[in-house]
Design an enzyme around this catalytic site. Structure first.
Site, short mmCIF file in Angstrom:
data_model
loop_
_atom_site.label_atom_id
_atom_site.label_comp_id
_atom_site.label_asym_id
_atom_site.label_seq_id
_atom_site.Cartn_x
_atom_site.Cartn_y
_atom_site.Cartn_z
N TYR A 1 0.83 -1.21 0.00
CA TYR A 1 0.00 0.00 0.00
C TYR A 1 0.86 1.26 0.00
CZ TYR A 1 -4.48 -2.35 0.44
OH TYR A 1 -5.60 -3.10 0.19
N GLU B 1 -8.54 -6.52 5.31
CA GLU B 1 -7.83 -7.66 4.70
C GLU B 1 -7.12 -8.51 5.74
OE1 GLU B 1 -5.47 -5.79 1.65
OE2 GLU B 1 -7.29 -4.95 0.73
#
Length: 411
Positions: free
Chosen positions: A95, A137
């Protein structure tokens, strides 16, 4: 939490993103892959070449900007993407890479319009959105690994059986190489399969819906061999599976994922509508209901060019003979002579409102829809035209997140 000033700045960029969103995401992917080619082991190369991934990301960024003051409104979309990320093996460290190159793309594409204030606001907003994805997640990774028969990452499976279902669709029965149990799943979910093609540097990952009911000692996927045309090449992985994966071959799978699932608790009737290979989740849902002796009324509607391309026709027709609560009807756009001779065509042409009114006996139902974008947009509009409420229509795309709203409403 974002400050009101940051929220105001982000919302002020919505018109800019509507115009330049895809240019930003195209530039983003180009620069990110140039600096981090290892990420090509994760991203779908075909979707990149066709621009589908860029369009999907642009739409996600645009939607996030519109709802930056109420991110809970996009939670369903976030969860859908998070399921795919978990299936692909996305990790938190990635990310940070995405954030760096996304901000750089905004700056490069917008030039002077990307002021320091705008870039700082998007930096803050991206961190909030990324943290939300990472948190969701992590929970998904834990759930997938810790359930009975579950695992983390990719696991080796063997092709126990390979069955041709139509001229284009073949089923693969997959059992774990280690002989241990496999995790259950909800009807409608998919697995990811990771393939390393000979002579290629990067692995390729594809998602395929599980096409049989859970509770079996195998996973079954039913894959359409994608033939190209003037505007796109043949499907690399689907053709590889059809032509090179045989009984006894080993493949790598991630645990089942996905949020397009059959509601097993709602007592209302169920209507399953599919086109082409979109039949795979519908067969899984159908088999699950009948295996569990579900007494709900089930209407199974499928569209295909003809009998040669129609997978699972004999299976579904046999089930309709055995179960009084199941009615099956088919549409063929180009029926073969044998289809007409055997009276296997219930409608010649497309699913339209008049036909849907005729074959759906209990309209107060839950509707599940899967197929090509063109097919689903058409059928979705027809369902609305006969009075079906939007919140009763559940649908799944093969590929990046999309919408059944008219194309002019999308970025």
């Amino acid at each position: 939490m974002l400050s009101q000033q940051t929220i105001n700045v982000i919302k002020s960029t919505v018109p800019i993103l509507k115009i330049h969103g895809e240019a930003i995401t195209r530039h983003f992917y180009q620069t990110m892959f140039a600096a981090h080619p290892e990420l090509l082991n994760i991203f779908n190369h075909a979707n990149q070449k066709q621009g589908r991934q860029q369009a999907a990301l642009a739409n996600m960024v645009y939607t996030a900007a519109m709802h930056i003051d109420n991110l809970a409104a996009i939670k369903p979309a976030v969860r859908q993407v998070a399921h795919k990320h978990r299936s692909l093996g996305i990790v938190p460290e990635q990310y940070a890479i995405v954030g760096t190159y996304l901000l750089q793309a905004i700056k490069d594409v917008l030039g002077d319009a990307a002021t320091d204030e705008i870039l700082a606001a998007w930096d803050d907003a991206y961190q909030v959105i990324a943290d939300a994805f990472i948190g969701i997640e992590q929970d998904m990774y834990s759930e997938a690994a810790n359930q009975t028969g579950g695992w983390d990452g990719f696991r080796t499976f063997k092709v126990a059986k390979k069955v041709q279902e139509s001229e284009l669709i073949t089923s693969f029965y997959l059992i774990p190489e280690d002989g241990k149990s496999i995790s259950s799943y909800q009807p409608g979910q998919y697995i990811s399969i990771k393939i390393q093609l000979a002579g290629q540097e990067f692995t390729q990952i594809r998602q395929y819906t599980l096409s049989d009911a859970p509770g079996k000692p195998y996973y079954r996927i039913s894959v359409k061999r994608e033939s190209g045309g003037l505007d796109r090449p043949d499907g690399v992985i689907s053709n590889y599976l059809h032509h090179h994966i045989t009984e006894g071959s080993l493949v790598e799978l991630s645990a089942p994922a996905g949020d397009f699932i059959l509601d097993m608790e709602d007592p209302r009737p169920v209507v399953l509508l599919s086109g082409g290979v979109g039949i795979t989740p519908m067969v899984c849902m159908l088999n699950t209901m009948l295996d569990s002796d579900d007494q709900r009324s089930i209407t199974f509607l499928h569209a295909s060019p003809n009998g040669l391309s129609h997978a699972f026709r004999d299976h579904v027709s046999q089930l309709a003979q055995e179960h009084v609560n199941l009615n099956a009807h088919y549409c063929y756009t180009s029926p073969a002579d044998s289809d007409l001779e055997n009276e296997l065509v219930y409608k010649q042409g497309y699913m339209d409102a008049a036909w849907l009114r005729q074959v759906i006996q209990e309209p107060d139902a839950n509707y599940y829809l899967c197929g090509s974008v063109t097919f689903m947009r058409s059928v979705y509009a027809e369902l609305l035209s006969i009075g079906v409420a939007e919140d009763r229509i559940h649908y799944e795309f093969f590929g990046p997140k999309a919408s059944l709203a008219p194309a002019t409403e999308n970025v």
